[in-house]
Design a protein around this motif. Structure first.
Motif, PDB file in Angstrom:
ATOM      1  N   LYS A   4     -21.428  41.999  11.669  1.00  0.00           N
ATOM      2  CA  LYS A   4     -20.827  42.091  10.348  1.00  0.00           C
ATOM      3  C   LYS A   4     -19.314  41.959  10.432  1.00  0.00           C
ATOM      4  O   LYS A   4     -18.698  42.339  11.424  1.00  0.00           O
ATOM      5  CB  LYS A   4     -21.201  43.432   9.692  1.00  0.00           C
ATOM      6  CG  LYS A   4     -22.679  43.583   9.379  1.00  0.00           C
ATOM      7  CD  LYS A   4     -22.949  44.904   8.667  1.00  0.00           C
ATOM      8  CE  LYS A   4     -24.422  45.041   8.326  1.00  0.00           C
ATOM      9  NZ  LYS A   4     -24.699  46.313   7.596  1.00  0.00           N
ATOM     10  N   LEU A  27     -21.798  43.296  -0.467  1.00  0.00           N
ATOM     11  CA  LEU A  27     -21.559  42.232   0.516  1.00  0.00           C
ATOM     12  C   LEU A  27     -22.184  42.554   1.869  1.00  0.00           C
ATOM     13  O   LEU A  27     -22.284  41.680   2.734  1.00  0.00           O
ATOM     14  CB  LEU A  27     -20.051  42.006   0.691  1.00  0.00           C
ATOM     15  CG  LEU A  27     -19.284  41.548  -0.551  1.00  0.00           C
ATOM     16  CD1 LEU A  27     -17.803  41.377  -0.219  1.00  0.00           C
ATOM     17  CD2 LEU A  27     -19.860  40.243  -1.083  1.00  0.00           C
ATOM     18  N   GLN A  29     -21.069  44.289   4.436  1.00  0.00           N
ATOM     19  CA  GLN A  29     -20.173  44.168   5.571  1.00  0.00           C
ATOM     20  C   GLN A  29     -19.631  45.555   5.922  1.00  0.00           C
ATOM     21  O   GLN A  29     -19.955  46.539   5.264  1.00  0.00           O
ATOM     22  CB  GLN A  29     -19.018  43.206   5.242  1.00  0.00           C
ATOM     23  CG  GLN A  29     -19.458  41.822   4.797  1.00  0.00           C
ATOM     24  CD  GLN A  29     -20.289  41.083   5.841  1.00  0.00           C
ATOM     25  OE1 GLN A  29     -20.059  41.220   7.046  1.00  0.00           O
ATOM     26  NE2 GLN A  29     -21.270  40.306   5.383  1.00  0.00           N
ATOM     27  N   SER A 120     -15.744  37.709  -0.806  1.00  0.00           N
ATOM     28  CA  SER A 120     -16.866  37.066  -0.125  1.00  0.00           C
ATOM     29  C   SER A 120     -16.471  35.709   0.451  1.00  0.00           C
ATOM     30  O   SER A 120     -16.976  35.305   1.512  1.00  0.00           O
ATOM     31  CB  SER A 120     -18.048  36.912  -1.072  1.00  0.00           C
ATOM     32  OG  SER A 120     -17.780  35.963  -2.082  1.00  0.00           O
ATOM     33  N   VAL A 121     -15.574  34.998  -0.228  1.00  0.00           N
ATOM     34  CA  VAL A 121     -15.116  33.702   0.283  1.00  0.00           C
ATOM     35  C   VAL A 121     -14.421  33.876   1.634  1.00  0.00           C
ATOM     36  O   VAL A 121     -14.696  33.139   2.592  1.00  0.00           O
ATOM     37  CB  VAL A 121     -14.170  33.020  -0.721  1.00  0.00           C
ATOM     38  CG1 VAL A 121     -13.472  31.819  -0.078  1.00  0.00           C
ATOM     39  CG2 VAL A 121     -14.940  32.570  -1.957  1.00  0.00           C
ATOM     40  N   GLU A 124     -16.898  34.746   4.400  1.00  0.00           N
ATOM     41  CA  GLU A 124     -17.625  33.567   4.863  1.00  0.00           C
ATOM     42  C   GLU A 124     -16.764  32.716   5.794  1.00  0.00           C
ATOM     43  O   GLU A 124     -17.232  32.237   6.832  1.00  0.00           O
ATOM     44  CB  GLU A 124     -18.089  32.734   3.670  1.00  0.00           C
ATOM     45  CG  GLU A 124     -19.262  33.333   2.908  1.00  0.00           C
ATOM     46  CD  GLU A 124     -19.816  32.379   1.874  1.00  0.00           C
ATOM     47  OE1 GLU A 124     -20.318  31.306   2.261  1.00  0.00           O
ATOM     48  OE2 GLU A 124     -19.721  32.693   0.670  1.00  0.00           O
ATOM     49  N   MET A 127     -16.569  34.403   9.173  1.00  0.00           N
ATOM     50  CA  MET A 127     -17.800  34.270   9.944  1.00  0.00           C
ATOM     51  C   MET A 127     -17.940  32.866  10.531  1.00  0.00           C
ATOM     52  O   MET A 127     -18.384  32.693  11.666  1.00  0.00           O
ATOM     53  CB  MET A 127     -19.006  34.593   9.061  1.00  0.00           C
ATOM     54  CG  MET A 127     -19.002  36.013   8.500  1.00  0.00           C
ATOM     55  SD  MET A 127     -19.015  37.305   9.759  1.00  0.00           S
ATOM     56  CE  MET A 127     -20.734  37.240  10.277  1.00  0.00           C
ATOM     57  N   LYS A 128     -17.545  31.849   9.767  1.00  0.00           N
ATOM     58  CA  LYS A 128     -17.605  30.475  10.267  1.00  0.00           C
ATOM     59  C   LYS A 128     -16.646  30.296  11.443  1.00  0.00           C
ATOM     60  O   LYS A 128     -16.968  29.622  12.425  1.00  0.00           O
ATOM     61  CB  LYS A 128     -17.262  29.480   9.162  1.00  0.00           C
ATOM     62  CG  LYS A 128     -18.211  29.510   7.975  1.00  0.00           C
ATOM     63  CD  LYS A 128     -19.646  29.203   8.377  1.00  0.00           C
ATOM     64  CE  LYS A 128     -20.588  29.263   7.189  1.00  0.00           C
ATOM     65  NZ  LYS A 128     -20.749  30.621   6.628  1.00  0.00           N
ATOM     66  N   GLN A 174     -22.984  24.572   6.911  1.00  0.00           N
ATOM     67  CA  GLN A 174     -22.562  25.731   6.134  1.00  0.00           C
ATOM     68  C   GLN A 174     -21.120  25.581   5.675  1.00  0.00           C
ATOM     69  O   GLN A 174     -20.771  25.938   4.545  1.00  0.00           O
ATOM     70  CB  GLN A 174     -22.715  27.000   6.976  1.00  0.00           C
ATOM     71  CG  GLN A 174     -24.166  27.350   7.283  1.00  0.00           C
ATOM     72  CD  GLN A 174     -24.287  28.454   8.312  1.00  0.00           C
ATOM     73  OE1 GLN A 174     -23.311  28.828   8.952  1.00  0.00           O
ATOM     74  NE2 GLN A 174     -25.492  28.974   8.474  1.00  0.00           N
ATOM     75  N   LEU A 178     -19.704  25.481   1.840  1.00  0.00           N
ATOM     76  CA  LEU A 178     -18.652  26.393   1.402  1.00  0.00           C
ATOM     77  C   LEU A 178     -17.497  25.631   0.764  1.00  0.00           C
ATOM     78  O   LEU A 178     -16.957  26.036  -0.267  1.00  0.00           O
ATOM     79  CB  LEU A 178     -18.154  27.225   2.585  1.00  0.00           C
ATOM     80  CG  LEU A 178     -17.041  28.225   2.301  1.00  0.00           C
ATOM     81  CD1 LEU A 178     -17.478  29.220   1.225  1.00  0.00           C
ATOM     82  CD2 LEU A 178     -16.650  28.968   3.574  1.00  0.00           C
ATOM     83  N   GLN A 181     -18.416  24.628  -2.655  1.00  0.00           N
ATOM     84  CA  GLN A 181     -18.379  25.784  -3.544  1.00  0.00           C
ATOM     85  C   GLN A 181     -16.953  26.085  -3.970  1.00  0.00           C
ATOM     86  O   GLN A 181     -16.688  26.378  -5.142  1.00  0.00           O
ATOM     87  CB  GLN A 181     -18.972  27.003  -2.845  1.00  0.00           C
ATOM     88  CG  GLN A 181     -18.896  28.288  -3.678  1.00  0.00           C
ATOM     89  CD  GLN A 181     -19.346  29.504  -2.884  1.00  0.00           C
ATOM     90  OE1 GLN A 181     -20.087  29.385  -1.918  1.00  0.00           O
ATOM     91  NE2 GLN A 181     -18.876  30.670  -3.277  1.00  0.00           N
TER      92      GLN A 181
END
Length: 227
Positions: A4, A27, A29, A120-121, A124, A127-128, A174, A178, A181
């Motif tokens: 996380k 979320l 996390q 959240s953006v 993400e 994480m990427k 992914q 993103l 989005q």
């Protein structure tokens, strides 16, 4: 198991921290509290964070001063900062927030859904980037160990390359979703720029993998920087 991301919440008022936790708990996390700028800086010494939610008005070291310290440190300068403030002194005050290195500046009371979507953006994107670093590390191990003897259970080079390529393809897919989005939602310029930076690093890693394929020429590829 996917690790996380950590989100740092900085506010001197416990009720505000509790409200932020309630908003961001969806979320799923890791939420880390800090009740002062000094406490936030201590947390940043040992942990990596995807994003920082930083209150402007705090006794002692305020949000602007805290952000200045964060941006001066090599380890933390690239962590996105979202300023939260209960006061609004006009455009000059907002400009000071962006000048201090914030990616966003939100006045209280704020829309919980909007704040959660913005956070959240950046989670993400974080994480990427973590996935990309893992792929690059695997590739470096392959390059550095290319001349050594294989051990029982080790994958053959071709099999390892195929696995790396498949993992990278998943991250690329992914990241592309993103980016679309972000375009559709007219997101903050900082988030769009971060996503573009991630895509450039993915492109560099893809080229490095392609260069390792049989018949690619045999030159040792240069791996993308992880900064």
């Amino acid at each position: 198991m996917v690790q996380k991301a950590k989100i740092l919440l900085v506010d001197d008022r416990p009720e505000n921290l509790l409200a932020l936790e309630a908003i961001l708990s969806a979320l799923d996390q890791t939420l880390v509290r800090a009740s002062s700028g000094e406490e936030a800086l201590k947390a940043l010494l040992t942990d990596d964070f995807a994003v920082i939610l930083l209150d402007v008005q705090m006794p002692g070291m305020d949000g602007f001063e805290t952000a200045a310290h964060i941006k001066r440190r090599e380890r933390t300068r690239d962590i996105p900062i979202i300023f939260l403030t209960a006061i609004n002194h006009g455009p000059h005050h907002t400009f000071r927030g962006y000048a201090a290195g914030a990616v966003d500046y939100i006045s209280k009371p704020f829309d919980p859904w909007v704040l959660r979507a913005k956070v959240s953006v950046f989670v993400e994107l974080y994480m990427k980037n973590c996935q990309l670093r893992e792929q690059a590390a695997l590739l470096r191990l392959q390059l550095e160990g290319g001349g050594g003897q294989s051990r029982p259970g080790d994958k053959e080079p071709a099999g390892l390359l195929a696995e790396l390529s498949a993992r990278l393809a998943a991250v690329e897919e992914q990241a592309e979703a993103l980016s679309k989005q972000l375009d559709d939602d007219s997101a903050d310029a900082a988030a769009v720029a971060t996503a573009a930076h991630l895509e450039r690093k993915l492109t560099g890693l893809r080229r490095a993998l392609d260069a390792l394929e049989p018949g690619a020429g045999g030159n040792t590829p240069t791996l993308p920087s992880q900064s």
